[in-house]
Design a protein around this motif. Structure first.
Motif, PDB file in Angstrom:
ATOM      1  N   GLU C  70       1.558  -6.788  -1.876  1.00 42.27           N
ATOM      2  CA  GLU C  70       0.736  -6.549  -3.072  1.00 42.27           C
ATOM      3  C   GLU C  70       0.882  -5.113  -3.564  1.00 42.27           C
ATOM      4  O   GLU C  70       1.054  -4.859  -4.755  1.00 42.27           O
ATOM      5  N   THR C  73       4.211  -4.328  -5.260  1.00 44.54           N
ATOM      6  CA  THR C  73       4.425  -4.856  -6.621  1.00 44.54           C
ATOM      7  C   THR C  73       3.393  -4.223  -7.560  1.00 44.54           C
ATOM      8  O   THR C  73       2.334  -4.759  -7.788  1.00 44.54           O
ATOM      9  N   THR C  74       3.762  -3.072  -8.092  1.00 45.06           N
ATOM     10  CA  THR C  74       2.825  -2.320  -8.941  1.00 45.06           C
ATOM     11  C   THR C  74       2.862  -2.829 -10.373  1.00 45.06           C
ATOM     12  O   THR C  74       3.732  -3.611 -10.758  1.00 45.06           O
ATOM     13  N   SER C  75       1.946  -2.317 -11.113  1.00 45.88           N
ATOM     14  CA  SER C  75       1.780  -2.804 -12.489  1.00 45.88           C
ATOM     15  C   SER C  75       2.927  -2.397 -13.410  1.00 45.88           C
ATOM     16  O   SER C  75       3.136  -2.999 -14.451  1.00 45.88           O
ATOM     17  N   GLN C  77       6.030  -2.698 -12.928  1.00 40.72           N
ATOM     18  CA  GLN C  77       7.245  -3.520 -12.814  1.00 40.72           C
ATOM     19  C   GLN C  77       7.219  -4.734 -13.740  1.00 40.72           C
ATOM     20  O   GLN C  77       6.157  -5.233 -14.119  1.00 40.72           O
ATOM     21  N   LYS C  82       9.063  -7.583  -9.842  1.00 40.40           N
ATOM     22  CA  LYS C  82       8.038  -7.874  -8.838  1.00 40.40           C
ATOM     23  C   LYS C  82       8.534  -8.922  -7.848  1.00 40.40           C
ATOM     24  O   LYS C  82       8.310  -8.814  -6.640  1.00 40.40           O
ATOM     25  N   ILE C 133       2.524 -13.626 -10.373  1.00 39.07           N
ATOM     26  CA  ILE C 133       3.761 -13.074 -10.936  1.00 39.07           C
ATOM     27  C   ILE C 133       4.395 -14.088 -11.884  1.00 39.07           C
ATOM     28  O   ILE C 133       4.840 -13.754 -12.998  1.00 39.07           O
TER      29      ILE C 133
END
Lengths: 195, 195, 195, 195
Positions: C70, C73-75, C77, C82, C133
């Motif tokens: 979690e 997978t930052t905002s 990307q 992601k 995602i």
DNA sequence: CATGAATGAGCATTCATTCAT
DNA sequence: AATGAATGAATGCTCATTCAT
């Protein structure tokens, strides 16, 4: 009354009883456990497996058995006296423990080859006692020196064993201790050096 | 070559082989049947059950065994000579039949009490032969008359049996027939009447 | 050095090791206790029963596992990025913890239905990450909008899981992290909206 | 009505039923025997041991399973059509045999490593079918030629397996055969060569 | 007589869990 | 909190015996 004997001994004693009463092949682990007053699984905290119970049983009982014979044959006795005491003590001990007699003479012999090898290694100590007495007799020139030591040992042990087995198979209906003297004389008669 | 021996004998011979090779506990009825070249079910046309195979086996083999000993001990011999021949013939026969030696000395002893009682009744005839020789020796005043006949028989049989068992357990690595003379002398030494 | 980790964690770590080394069915509670350096009974102060150890183990380990995915997978990307990071992080973590890989891919699957249901509820959170995602990709019109979201999730998870299992069964003889890029491309290829 | 199916098949069918209904660990040999209408011992005339029942079960059932897939994917079809038929046939067969679905997707996976190795060698044939279709697709320039064949196979099998497992775990509450088309499209979408 | 497929009773051992200390 | 000795339920497999053919 709660059993306070250490469980190891408790189980061995139960095994002797159960085997003597039911025979080797009808002596399930669960039956021994029940008689010992423990759970089946407890057996395996003290013994590797069923065979180990039997080997341990034999070692424990024969250990005491042989020790008693050793301490009964003191240094002050002549070799012949020692043999007499050996026969006497052998007969007396089995006479006093009916269960043990049945187990050693009849039941334990129906075990497999592996187990009998282990049993034989326990018996070795007993045979050594015999050997030593015979050797001493020869050294002190009481016994003939032209005897084959190994065969003599086999005669002594074979005779005692056969006499006991016959007694057990006759359901111990006579007093075997009364035969000790005769058996001893019979054995020694063939060993004595003649003038 | 098709087996032509009567199936009864075929099965008994197969049993001796199988038991000698695999041990008592690994000798399943099916294995004996296979070796005998018959179906499992056929066994039960000739024998009541598995135990009956073993008892019959012992009867058949010991029958011959004892007969040979009886016919080897002729009337012209002295009691001592008879005993010598008995020991000799005993050793020779087992020496010549390895399978039989293993089966009688080791494997058949792992059978249960019931079976061993039956085996003993077969052995009775052998013990009778011994008894008779001993009795004759006493009657002819060659053996001492103050011996206990039963104990003497147990000494003779116990000794012979122990010697043979030791030999079999040592995997028959020496020639037991060469011990016959010594074993005989050892036994008789204790029996002879002294002047 | 005395263990100072709280016993709860101590036991879980011991369980992972023991199961990875001995396999699920040879991982007795007593073995785990021994490895953790506590008494058998102590286990039951921290876990309801054996199954609870396994569920807790999975929760603890997968908790961290999923958290790492979690946070990787930052905002910033794209959905495709992601997914790439998800695959990468998945592979990397198992690559770095051999024991965990064996336990999650092979050993824990031999548990009974009940346990696997509980394990699945732990996995739920991971599947949610995937769902999100995918949803984002569709929303942003990067992924096709005629896809079945649930099936796509099953494709993604099923593929990753199968690739990892194959790797573990091949005894991790190659570097699975090097496959992340290809796996990602393969998955996304089927998702991308065509112009 | 007396069972007339050959016992071998009778036992395997009983095993599938019993395992599906009771779960792998509650499926004792005696339970399987009872269901098959034979004695416990009879099992061992047809199977080496319990594990052998499971391996044989999987071989028999998967043998037919794979054969049907093979014969459904005829030479006249395009690679993509073959994949569709493969997915369809896979889903249909498990759809028609509830017990088999439960056993293959859930119960048989809790077997030990040894058994799973054997199961994998049976699955090998299925994977070969997939490989061949993929290879053909690439050869005929329908599928992209820059794909990793092994990974593609893992995607195809992993996806199908995951979809089926989800269906079984949802207690087959929907018609999985209706998903075949979508699953196929989803898979192929990532494989097709773009103009 | 002969077969051999089928039977089913019988048993040693393991191991998760408890509980007195 | 921690211990570890004790528990006892649970089961795969063998093999002597039967009996339909």
């Amino acid at each position: 009354m709660k059993q306070t004997k250490p469980k190891y001994r408790q189980i061995i004693d139960a095994a002797v009883e159960v085997i003597a009463e039911n025979g080797y092949h009808s002596s399930q682990v669960s039956k021994i456990a029940k008689r010992a007053g423990v759970a089946d699984g407890t057996i395996y905290l003290y013994f590797k497996n069923k065979e180990d119970i039997l080997v341990s049983l034999f070692q424990e009982k024969m250990g005491v058995f042989i020790e008693r014979i050793e301490s009964a044959t003191t240094s002050r006795q002549t070799p012949s006296e020692k043999l007499r005491v050996l026969v006497e003590t052998h007969f007396e001990q089995l006479s006093e423990d009916h269960h043990l007699a049945v187990v050693t003479q009849l039941e334990l012999r129906q075990s497999n080859k592996m187990l009998r090898m282990k049993i034989n290694s326990v018996l070795k100590k007993y045979l050594d006692v015999i050997d030593e007495i015979v050797e001493e007799g020869i050294r002190e020139e009481v016994f003939r020196d032209n005897i084959n030591r190994k065969l003599v040992r086999q005669l002594i042990f074979g005779t005692i064993d056969e006499v006991v087995t016959n007694w057990v198979m006759k359901e111990e209906r006579y007093d075997i201790t009364k035969q000790a003297k005769e058996v001893h004389e019979m054995i020694v008669e063939g060993l004595l050096r003649r003038p």
